[in-house]
Scaffold this motif. Structure first.
Motif, PDB file in Angstrom:
ATOM      1  N   THR A   1     -56.581  38.630  -9.307  1.00  0.00           N
ATOM      2  CA  THR A   1     -57.666  39.307  -8.579  1.00  0.00           C
ATOM      3  C   THR A   1     -57.452  39.206  -7.077  1.00  0.00           C
ATOM      4  OG1 THR A   1     -59.220  38.655 -10.332  1.00  0.00           O
ATOM      5  CG2 THR A   1     -60.176  39.431  -8.265  1.00  0.00           C
TER       6      THR A   1
ATOM      7  N   GLU B   1     -59.158  53.487  -9.688  1.00  0.00           N
ATOM      8  CA  GLU B   1     -57.818  54.046  -9.873  1.00  0.00           C
ATOM      9  C   GLU B   1     -57.000  53.067 -10.710  1.00  0.00           C
ATOM     10  OE1 GLU B   1     -56.014  55.239  -6.198  1.00  0.00           O
ATOM     11  OE2 GLU B   1     -57.750  56.440  -5.587  1.00  0.00           O
ATOM     12  N   VAL B   2     -56.229  53.594 -11.635  1.00  0.00           N
ATOM     13  CA  VAL B   2     -55.516  52.735 -12.590  1.00  0.00           C
ATOM     14  C   VAL B   2     -54.017  53.016 -12.537  1.00  0.00           C
ATOM     15  CG1 VAL B   2     -55.251  52.172 -15.040  1.00  0.00           C
ATOM     16  CG2 VAL B   2     -57.527  52.646 -14.127  1.00  0.00           C
ATOM     17  N   ILE B   3     -53.235  51.958 -12.606  1.00  0.00           N
ATOM     18  CA  ILE B   3     -51.783  52.084 -12.788  1.00  0.00           C
ATOM     19  C   ILE B   3     -51.499  51.545 -14.196  1.00  0.00           C
ATOM     20  CG2 ILE B   3     -49.521  51.208 -12.087  1.00  0.00           C
ATOM     21  CD1 ILE B   3     -50.524  51.091  -9.230  1.00  0.00           C
ATOM     22  N   GLY B   4     -50.761  52.316 -14.978  1.00  0.00           N
ATOM     23  CA  GLY B   4     -50.454  51.880 -16.342  1.00  0.00           C
ATOM     24  C   GLY B   4     -51.188  52.746 -17.347  1.00  0.00           C
ATOM     25  N   ASP B   5     -50.632  52.803 -18.535  1.00  0.00           N
ATOM     26  CA  ASP B   5     -51.215  53.658 -19.569  1.00  0.00           C
ATOM     27  C   ASP B   5     -52.543  53.097 -20.044  1.00  0.00           C
ATOM     28  OD1 ASP B   5     -48.837  54.849 -19.180  1.00  0.00           O
ATOM     29  OD2 ASP B   5     -47.926  54.240 -21.091  1.00  0.00           O
TER      30      ASP B   5
ATOM     31  N   LEU C   1     -46.134  49.002  -6.283  1.00  0.00           N
ATOM     32  CA  LEU C   1     -46.434  48.422  -7.598  1.00  0.00           C
ATOM     33  C   LEU C   1     -45.824  49.255  -8.722  1.00  0.00           C
ATOM     34  CD1 LEU C   1     -50.152  47.441  -6.929  1.00  0.00           C
ATOM     35  CD2 LEU C   1     -48.247  45.844  -7.326  1.00  0.00           C
ATOM     36  N   LYS C   2     -45.848  50.564  -8.565  1.00  0.00           N
ATOM     37  CA  LYS C   2     -45.293  51.435  -9.626  1.00  0.00           C
ATOM     38  C   LYS C   2     -43.799  51.188  -9.807  1.00  0.00           C
ATOM     39  CE  LYS C   2     -48.762  55.078  -9.271  1.00  0.00           C
ATOM     40  NZ  LYS C   2     -49.148  56.290  -8.517  1.00  0.00           N
TER      41      LYS C   2
ATOM     42  N   THR D   1     -60.848  41.312 -17.482  1.00  0.00           N
ATOM     43  CA  THR D   1     -61.628  42.282 -16.707  1.00  0.00           C
ATOM     44  C   THR D   1     -62.595  43.040 -17.601  1.00  0.00           C
ATOM     45  OG1 THR D   1     -59.718  42.611 -15.246  1.00  0.00           O
ATOM     46  CG2 THR D   1     -61.493  44.242 -15.122  1.00  0.00           C
TER      47      THR D   1
ATOM     48  N   ASP E   1     -47.946  47.012 -18.545  1.00  0.00           N
ATOM     49  CA  ASP E   1     -48.709  46.471 -17.416  1.00  0.00           C
ATOM     50  C   ASP E   1     -49.875  47.397 -17.071  1.00  0.00           C
ATOM     51  OD1 ASP E   1     -46.680  44.560 -17.315  1.00  0.00           O
ATOM     52  OD2 ASP E   1     -45.484  45.780 -15.925  1.00  0.00           O
ATOM     53  N   HIS E   2     -50.937  46.762 -16.540  1.00  0.00           N
ATOM     54  CA  HIS E   2     -52.148  47.543 -16.269  1.00  0.00           C
ATOM     55  C   HIS E   2     -52.813  46.979 -15.010  1.00  0.00           C
ATOM     56  CE1 HIS E   2     -56.038  49.540 -17.492  1.00  0.00           C
ATOM     57  NE2 HIS E   2     -55.167  50.411 -17.932  1.00  0.00           N
ATOM     58  N   ILE E   3     -53.088  47.876 -14.056  1.00  0.00           N
ATOM     59  CA  ILE E   3     -53.700  47.461 -12.790  1.00  0.00           C
ATOM     60  C   ILE E   3     -54.897  48.373 -12.524  1.00  0.00           C
ATOM     61  CG2 ILE E   3     -53.349  47.167 -10.310  1.00  0.00           C
ATOM     62  CD1 ILE E   3     -50.309  47.010 -10.919  1.00  0.00           C
ATOM     63  N   ILE E   4     -56.011  47.785 -12.143  1.00  0.00           N
ATOM     64  CA  ILE E   4     -57.197  48.584 -11.799  1.00  0.00           C
ATOM     65  C   ILE E   4     -57.577  48.314 -10.347  1.00  0.00           C
ATOM     66  CG2 ILE E   4     -59.609  49.106 -12.337  1.00  0.00           C
ATOM     67  CD1 ILE E   4     -59.201  47.949 -15.116  1.00  0.00           C
ATOM     68  N   PHE E   5     -57.808  49.379  -9.629  1.00  0.00           N
ATOM     69  CA  PHE E   5     -58.335  49.280  -8.266  1.00  0.00           C
ATOM     70  C   PHE E   5     -59.766  49.787  -8.277  1.00  0.00           C
ATOM     71  CE2 PHE E   5     -54.641  48.087  -5.935  1.00  0.00           C
ATOM     72  CZ  PHE E   5     -53.565  48.637  -6.602  1.00  0.00           C
TER      73      PHE E   5
ATOM     74  N   HIS F   1     -55.049  51.522 -22.419  1.00  0.00           N
ATOM     75  CA  HIS F   1     -54.752  50.673 -23.567  1.00  0.00           C
ATOM     76  C   HIS F   1     -56.029  50.031 -24.089  1.00  0.00           C
ATOM     77  CE1 HIS F   1     -53.787  47.058 -20.673  1.00  0.00           C
ATOM     78  NE2 HIS F   1     -55.052  47.427 -20.615  1.00  0.00           N
TER      79      HIS F   1
ATOM     80  N   GLN G   1     -59.279  45.402 -19.367  1.00  0.00           N
ATOM     81  CA  GLN G   1     -57.943  44.824 -19.504  1.00  0.00           C
ATOM     82  C   GLN G   1     -58.152  43.331 -19.586  1.00  0.00           C
ATOM     83  OE1 GLN G   1     -55.999  46.112 -15.838  1.00  0.00           O
ATOM     84  NE2 GLN G   1     -56.667  44.296 -14.748  1.00  0.00           N
ATOM     85  N   ASN G   2     -57.125  42.570 -19.889  1.00  0.00           N
ATOM     86  CA  ASN G   2     -57.321  41.120 -19.986  1.00  0.00           C
ATOM     87  C   ASN G   2     -58.000  40.595 -18.732  1.00  0.00           C
ATOM     88  OD1 ASN G   2     -56.282  40.758 -22.511  1.00  0.00           O
ATOM     89  ND2 ASN G   2     -54.181  40.610 -21.781  1.00  0.00           N
TER      90      ASN G   2
ATOM     91  N   PRO H   1     -45.531  50.910 -17.196  1.00  0.00           N
ATOM     92  CA  PRO H   1     -46.865  51.428 -17.555  1.00  0.00           C
ATOM     93  C   PRO H   1     -47.253  51.163 -19.006  1.00  0.00           C
ATOM     94  CG  PRO H   1     -45.319  53.236 -17.119  1.00  0.00           C
ATOM     95  CD  PRO H   1     -44.627  51.963 -16.734  1.00  0.00           C
ATOM     96  N   LYS H   2     -46.259  50.940 -19.847  1.00  0.00           N
ATOM     97  CA  LYS H   2     -46.583  50.685 -21.276  1.00  0.00           C
ATOM     98  C   LYS H   2     -47.119  49.264 -21.471  1.00  0.00           C
ATOM     99  CE  LYS H   2     -44.199  54.369 -23.435  1.00  0.00           C
ATOM    100  NZ  LYS H   2     -44.944  55.102 -22.393  1.00  0.00           N
TER     101      LYS H   2
ATOM    102  N   LYS I   1     -49.809  51.028  -3.989  1.00  0.00           N
ATOM    103  CA  LYS I   1     -49.674  51.573  -5.344  1.00  0.00           C
ATOM    104  C   LYS I   1     -48.233  52.007  -5.617  1.00  0.00           C
ATOM    105  CE  LYS I   1     -52.831  54.338  -6.913  1.00  0.00           C
ATOM    106  NZ  LYS I   1     -53.740  55.505  -6.916  1.00  0.00           N
TER     107      LYS I   1
ATOM    108  N   VAL J   1     -57.301  44.267  -9.624  1.00  0.00           N
ATOM    109  CA  VAL J   1     -57.167  43.311 -10.726  1.00  0.00           C
ATOM    110  C   VAL J   1     -56.013  43.753 -11.614  1.00  0.00           C
ATOM    111  CG1 VAL J   1     -59.543  42.470 -10.777  1.00  0.00           C
ATOM    112  CG2 VAL J   1     -58.981  44.523 -12.036  1.00  0.00           C
ATOM    113  N   TYR J   2     -55.222  42.777 -12.062  1.00  0.00           N
ATOM    114  CA  TYR J   2     -54.047  43.193 -12.831  1.00  0.00           C
ATOM    115  C   TYR J   2     -53.835  42.366 -14.095  1.00  0.00           C
ATOM    116  CZ  TYR J   2     -51.818  39.553  -9.875  1.00  0.00           C
ATOM    117  OH  TYR J   2     -51.509  38.400  -9.196  1.00  0.00           O
ATOM    118  N   ASP J   3     -53.202  43.040 -15.047  1.00  0.00           N
ATOM    119  CA  ASP J   3     -52.886  42.455 -16.368  1.00  0.00           C
ATOM    120  C   ASP J   3     -51.422  42.821 -16.595  1.00  0.00           C
ATOM    121  OD1 ASP J   3     -52.693  41.743 -19.012  1.00  0.00           O
ATOM    122  OD2 ASP J   3     -54.049  43.317 -19.762  1.00  0.00           O
TER     123      ASP J   3
END
Lengths: 87, 87
Positions: free
Chosen positions: A32, B74-78, A49-50, B32, A58-62, B80, B29-30, A55-56, A46, A6-8
């Protein structure tokens, strides 16, 4: 392993992120994705995506689940397709 | 049970949906949310969401996991916070 991603993401980068996800997983709804991945595939995803995210902002959760049997899925709302896939 | 809730909601209704989620789960995150819920709490949450959403336009997925031990995150991004919580 079964993975839910899921990503923001800042609107400037979201199309790029979506394209990368589409190479590895299935679109479920905006932001999603789901799919079975090997460790190597998840690492590859990953890393890709990086390279395109900030990172400041964008936010992604696996969510990594051993296998699909230990997760139950419930949905509210009608089944729908990825609107960007409809020609 | 451990629950991950992700939503894809028409902008007209998203604030209302978020407020309902906040009563039961934690903002990650938004769009989620995560949290431990009983069956009764999940039923209550779903009923409240059905009252304010349009199944044709809105879509919510609940991933219900027996317990937190079978899912790795697992998370990508700071890290927040929910921007709307910052006064």
């Amino acid at each position: 392993m079964y993975v839910v991603g899921v990503y923001d993401i800042n609107v400037k980068r979201v199309a790029k992120v979506k394209k990368i996800f589409q190479r590895y997983m299935f679109w479920m709804q905006n932001s999603t994705f789901e799919g079975s991945l090997t460790q190597a595939q998840l690492r590859e995803l990953k890393n890709a995506l990086k390279l395109v995210t900030n990172p400041k902002e964008d936010h992604i959760i696996f969510y990594i689940i051993r296998n699909e049997d230990v997760v139950k899925k419930e949905v509210i709302g009608d089944h729908h397709q990825d609107p960007s896939n409809i020609l």
